[in-house]
Design an enzyme around this catalytic site. Structure first.
Site, PDB file in Angstrom:
ATOM      1  N   HIS A 194     -21.441  -6.702  39.412  1.00 26.18           N
ATOM      2  CA  HIS A 194     -21.705  -5.338  39.888  1.00 26.18           C
ATOM      3  C   HIS A 194     -22.366  -4.610  38.718  1.00 26.18           C
ATOM      4  CE1 HIS A 194     -17.969  -6.516  42.040  1.00 26.18           C
ATOM      5  NE2 HIS A 194     -18.424  -5.805  43.040  1.00 26.18           N
TER       6      HIS A 194
ATOM      7  N   ASP B   8     -19.900  -3.687  36.106  1.00 29.82           N
ATOM      8  CA  ASP B   8     -19.191  -4.737  35.361  1.00 29.82           C
ATOM      9  C   ASP B   8     -19.859  -4.911  33.999  1.00 29.82           C
ATOM     10  OD1 ASP B   8     -17.701  -5.249  37.633  1.00 29.82           O
ATOM     11  OD2 ASP B   8     -18.924  -6.956  38.256  1.00 29.82           O
TER      12      ASP B   8
ATOM     13  N   MET C 236     -26.886 -13.623  41.627  1.00 33.43           N
ATOM     14  CA  MET C 236     -26.541 -12.555  42.580  1.00 33.43           C
ATOM     15  C   MET C 236     -26.104 -11.295  41.833  1.00 33.43           C
ATOM     16  SD  MET C 236     -23.524 -11.039  43.912  1.00 33.43           S
ATOM     17  CE  MET C 236     -22.134 -11.817  44.712  1.00 33.43           C
TER      18      MET C 236
ATOM     19  N   GLU D 100     -21.479  -8.682  53.317  1.00 32.63           N
ATOM     20  CA  GLU D 100     -20.157  -9.309  53.218  1.00 32.63           C
ATOM     21  C   GLU D 100     -19.141  -8.503  54.008  1.00 32.63           C
ATOM     22  OE1 GLU D 100     -18.928 -10.032  49.183  1.00 32.63           O
ATOM     23  OE2 GLU D 100     -16.814 -10.151  49.745  1.00 32.63           O
TER      24      GLU D 100
ATOM     25  N   LYS E 227     -15.376  -7.578  55.606  1.00 29.96           N
ATOM     26  CA  LYS E 227     -13.938  -7.638  55.281  1.00 29.96           C
ATOM     27  C   LYS E 227     -13.230  -6.716  56.267  1.00 29.96           C
ATOM     28  CE  LYS E 227     -10.754  -7.150  51.369  1.00 29.96           C
ATOM     29  NZ  LYS E 227     -10.612  -6.760  49.945  1.00 29.96           N
TER      30      LYS E 227
ATOM     31  N   GLU F 269     -16.769 -14.582  53.187  1.00 32.97           N
ATOM     32  CA  GLU F 269     -15.714 -14.889  52.193  1.00 32.97           C
ATOM     33  C   GLU F 269     -14.498 -15.475  52.893  1.00 32.97           C
ATOM     34  OE1 GLU F 269     -14.851 -12.218  48.935  1.00 32.97           O
ATOM     35  OE2 GLU F 269     -12.699 -12.458  49.277  1.00 32.97           O
TER      36      GLU F 269
ATOM     37  N   HIS G 268     -11.542 -13.119  53.538  1.00 31.93           N
ATOM     38  CA  HIS G 268     -11.752 -12.017  54.464  1.00 31.93           C
ATOM     39  C   HIS G 268     -11.620 -12.458  55.911  1.00 31.93           C
ATOM     40  CE1 HIS G 268     -14.204  -9.766  51.135  1.00 31.93           C
ATOM     41  NE2 HIS G 268     -12.968 -10.045  50.781  1.00 31.93           N
TER      42      HIS G 268
ATOM     43  N   ASP H   2     -18.758 -16.598  49.420  1.00 33.81           N
ATOM     44  CA  ASP H   2     -17.671 -16.265  48.494  1.00 33.81           C
ATOM     45  C   ASP H   2     -16.498 -17.192  48.778  1.00 33.81           C
ATOM     46  OD1 ASP H   2     -19.086 -14.284  47.252  1.00 33.81           O
ATOM     47  OD2 ASP H   2     -17.760 -12.635  47.839  1.00 33.81           O
TER      48      ASP H   2
ATOM     49  N   ASP I  46      -5.139  -8.934  50.503  1.00 33.93           N
ATOM     50  CA  ASP I  46      -6.259  -9.717  49.963  1.00 33.93           C
ATOM     51  C   ASP I  46      -5.801 -10.450  48.700  1.00 33.93           C
ATOM     52  OD1 ASP I  46      -8.804 -10.587  49.354  1.00 33.93           O
ATOM     53  OD2 ASP I  46      -9.450  -8.665  48.528  1.00 33.93           O
TER      54      ASP I  46
ATOM     55  N   ASP J 110      -7.152 -13.400  47.108  1.00 36.20           N
ATOM     56  CA  ASP J 110      -8.151 -13.930  46.150  1.00 36.20           C
ATOM     57  C   ASP J 110      -7.645 -15.134  45.366  1.00 36.20           C
ATOM     58  OD1 ASP J 110     -10.274 -12.192  46.695  1.00 36.20           O
ATOM     59  OD2 ASP J 110      -9.463 -10.638  45.390  1.00 36.20           O
TER      60      ASP J 110
ATOM     61  N   ASP K 237     -15.198 -16.109  44.362  1.00 32.73           N
ATOM     62  CA  ASP K 237     -14.787 -14.704  44.270  1.00 32.73           C
ATOM     63  C   ASP K 237     -13.263 -14.675  44.346  1.00 32.73           C
ATOM     64  OD1 ASP K 237     -14.648 -12.019  44.147  1.00 32.73           O
ATOM     65  OD2 ASP K 237     -15.438 -11.624  46.143  1.00 32.73           O
TER      66      ASP K 237
HETATM   67  C1  GCO Z   1     -13.249  -7.834  47.577  1.00 31.83           C
HETATM   68  C2  GCO Z   1     -14.670  -8.337  47.702  1.00 31.83           C
HETATM   69  C3  GCO Z   1     -15.482  -8.140  46.464  1.00 31.83           C
HETATM   70  C4  GCO Z   1     -16.957  -8.338  46.704  1.00 31.83           C
HETATM   71  C5  GCO Z   1     -17.731  -7.900  45.522  1.00 31.83           C
HETATM   72  C6  GCO Z   1     -19.174  -8.237  45.610  1.00 31.83           C
HETATM   73  O1  GCO Z   1     -12.467  -8.181  48.440  1.00 31.83           O
HETATM   74  O2  GCO Z   1     -12.959  -7.081  46.640  1.00 31.83           O
HETATM   75  O3  GCO Z   1     -14.622  -9.678  48.045  1.00 31.83           O
HETATM   76  O4  GCO Z   1     -15.010  -8.995  45.457  1.00 31.83           O
HETATM   77  O5  GCO Z   1     -17.239  -9.668  46.995  1.00 31.83           O
HETATM   78  O6  GCO Z   1     -17.572  -6.528  45.387  1.00 31.83           O
HETATM   79  O7  GCO Z   1     -19.768  -7.506  46.559  1.00 31.83           O
HETATM   80 MN    MN Z   2     -16.164 -11.155  47.982  1.00 30.88          MN
HETATM   81 MN    MN Z   3     -12.596 -10.318  48.696  1.00 32.26          MN
END
Ligand code: GCO
Ligand code: MN
Ligand code: MN
Length: 389
Positions: free
Chosen positions: A56, A59, A90, A183, A185, A219, A222, A247, A257, A259, A289
């Site tokens: 980002h 970041d 990306m 993307e 979610k 993802e 998600h 992702d 979430d 991850d 991700d």
């Molecule tokens: C989340 C998302 C993020 C995005 C990222 C890139 O659930 O926080 O997956 O990690 O992928 O902001 O756009």
């Molecule tokens: Mn993501």
């Molecule tokens: Mn995510």
């Protein structure tokens, strides 16, 4: 044998700065790990065999950095990329951390916030292109509501469409070679996020002015949060020619979430995903991700990142075993065997074909009585994954 599991740049494994840089903060607790600079994260990723790093805007460049500071930060980062042989495939915009975006960015009710989001994204696109990115991800983190009293959902879609049309035109106007990947979610951080699934995104893309330059970034976590089959979402995106980016992580169904490290929660689903990506010839980045458990120190973060890639490569090897396994292949051949009796009905519609199909007498009872051997087949796959075949 073990070398098979050694990640190499040609595998196109990538990590976001925000993934390996995650400091272990959660809604209930403070960070458990120190901040690591982007330059040091790049060094670590190079050491473990990653291909690239995604980011980002913030970041890398703090939101309130001066232009001079940005120039210096970007120069240092580029040097680190070169020194460690990494690329930036990306980039994306942080449109969710700053309080200005508390009601969303492109869909916020305040027109000044919407315009600021466009400005921030154009600047971030410039930065991504400068670093060599060819994919630009849009994750609508706060594009949603807690209460539908606050926003008209059709109006929200119109605002989101306006923003994407504007930004596609900006990219074309600048002569950038950049593709957008949306993307989805379903929720978190908002109660409900608009366009909550990859399928919803695919439908929306067709309403855009430049739909040809817009695809999806599905993802794992998600779709699982929404209780859906991730492979099916990915397959639909592939079928539509829209699987621009992916992702990878893992996630228990019906949770917050999580991850999790790739393949750590649902290895069977991960296996079929790897099988799909490898067999259809998806050649984009394999982006993890995900985050290390909050219990980990920096050595644990390295274990986490290496584990994502290693699991992918182990599953890739399992795919080869699946394809070479005589019993599995014989069962698949049996399942897909065709006795040829339906040949008169294949090859598209004719009125004569329709008439003869309407008259045909099927042995319905026999069709229903036939066992399909799916239990045996699936058990063989489980045994293969558990390492006993
Ligand atoms: C989340 C998302 C993020 C995005 C990222 C890139 O659930 O926080 O997956 O990690 O992928 O902001 O756009
Ligand atoms: Mn993501
Ligand atoms: Mn995510």
């Amino acid at each position: 044998m073990t070398d098979l599991y050694q990640p190499k740049p040609e595998h196109k494994f990538t990590f976001g700065l925000w993934t390996v840089g995650n400091v272990g903060r959660d809604p209930f607790g403070e960070p458990t790990r120190p901040f690591v600079s982007p330059v040091d994260l790049v060094k670590m990723l190079g050491e473990i065999g990653a291909y690239g790093v995604n980011l980002h805007d913030n970041d890398l460049v703090p939101i309130d950095a001066t232009p001079a500071q940005q120039t210096r930060i970007v120069a240092d980062f580029k040097r680190a990329l070169d020194d460690n042989g990494l690329v930036v495939p990306m980039a994306t915009t942080n449109l969710f951390s700053d309080p200005a975006f508390k009601d969303g960015a492109f869909t916020a009710n305040d027109s000044r916030v919407r315009a600021y989001a466009l400005q921030k994204t154009m600047r971030s696109i410039d930065l991504g292109v400068e670093l060599g990115a060819s994919y630009y991800v849009f994750w609508g983190g706060r594009e949603g509501t807690e209460s539908d009293t606050t926003k008209d959902p059709v109006e929200a879609l119109e605002r989101f469409r306006y923003a994407l049309n504007f930004l596609c035109a900006y990219v074309i106007d600048q002569g950038y070679e950049l593709k957008f990947a949306l993307e989805a979610k379903p929720n978190e951080p908002r109660s409900d996020i608009y366009l909550p699934t990859t399928g919803a995104m695919l439908g929306f893309i067709e309403t855009l002015d430049h739909s040809e330059m817009v695809g999806v970034n599905p993802e794992v976590a998600h779709e699982h949060m929404a209780g859906l089959n991730f492979l099916h979402a990915v397959a639909q995106a592939w079928d539509a020619g829209k699987l621009f980016h992916i992702d990878l992580n893992d996630q228990n169904y019906a949770r917050y979430d999580q991850d999790l490290r790739f393949g750590s929660q649902n290895p069977k689903a991960a296996f079929f995903l790897v099988k799909f990506l490898e067999q259809v010839g998806y050649d984009g980045p394999r982006h993890f991700d995900a985050h290390a458990y909050r219990t980990e120190d920096l050595a644990g973060v390295r274990d986490f990142a290496a584990g994502c890639m290693r699991t992918y490569l182990i599953l890739k090897e399992k795919v080869q075993r699946f394809n070479a396994d005589p019993e599995i292949q014989a069962l698949l051949a049996e399942i897909n065997a065709d006795d040829g009796s339906m040949t008169p009905f294949v090859g598209g519609y004719t009125s004569q074909k329709a008439a003869s199909l309407k008259d045909y007498r099927f042995d319905r009872a026999a069709l229903g009585a036939r066992g399909l051997n799916y239990e045996r087949l699936d058990q063989l796959v489980i045994e293969l994954l558990l390492g006993v075949r």
